[in-house]
Design an enzyme around this catalytic site. Structure first.
Site, short mmCIF file in Angstrom:
data_model
loop_
_atom_site.label_atom_id
_atom_site.label_comp_id
_atom_site.label_asym_id
_atom_site.label_seq_id
_atom_site.Cartn_x
_atom_site.Cartn_y
_atom_site.Cartn_z
N CYS A 29 0.85 -1.19 0.00
CA CYS A 29 0.00 0.00 0.00
C CYS A 29 0.89 1.25 0.00
O CYS A 29 2.01 1.21 0.50
CB CYS A 29 -0.88 -0.04 1.27
N GLY A 30 0.37 2.32 -0.52
CA GLY A 30 1.10 3.58 -0.47
C GLY A 30 1.37 4.04 0.95
O GLY A 30 2.31 4.81 1.20
#
Length: 158
Positions: A36-37
């Site tokens: 995930c970012g």
């Protein structure tokens, strides 16, 4: 009245953990993901865990794959990623669901206690819930709120 300490969950090694073992300690409960970012927040969460451990805070990580398949690995892969990439030492749990019919009971309860932008649904990975020493949810933080921004709120529950 139900508190966070009334739940059990499987840890990342498959062992049952009674959250009552943390009774009297503030908790920061976070749904996590490895792809995930926001994944670099593991570093900030680990820093919070190490900084506040002696004061009683326990960070609890709950991997979840409900958001854009950003936690595709099994529990062993997640454990290795967290350990090798971010030196995570705080308790990590087995992968769970946080929304829907199969949501873990802890997350059903957390969502009822503090709703967010999407009502009582979890919006994305790295949503954070701060629980005080009595086991009550005192705040909910969006995924965009970095762990280092939580120090003032954590100080209030210590």
């Amino acid at each position: 009245m139900t508190t966070a300490y009334d739940f059990t969950a499987k840890d990342i090694d498959g062992n049952d953990v009674d959250l009552g073992d943390y009774r009297g300690r503030p908790l920061l409960i976070v749904n996590t993901a490895s792809k995930c970012g926001f994944t670099p927040q593991y570093q900030g969460l680990e820093e919070l865990s190490r900084t506040y451990a002696e004061s009683g805070l326990v960070v609890l990580g709950f991997p979840c794959d409900q958001f854009a398949h950003q936690e595709p690995g099994d529990d062993e892969e997640i454990k290795n990623f967290c350990s090798l990439t971010y030196d995570v030492t705080f308790p990590m749990f087995a992968k769970i669901e946080v929304n829907g019919d199969d949501a873990h009971p802890l997350y059903r309860w957390l969502r009822q206690q503090k709703s967010g932008v999407l009502g009582n649904r979890i919006k994305w990975n790295f949503t954070k819930f701060l629980v005080d020493r009595s086991g009550a949810v005192v705040d909910r933080f969006a995924p965009t709120v970095k762990p280092e921004k939580l120090t003032g709120d954590i100080d209030k529950v210590l």
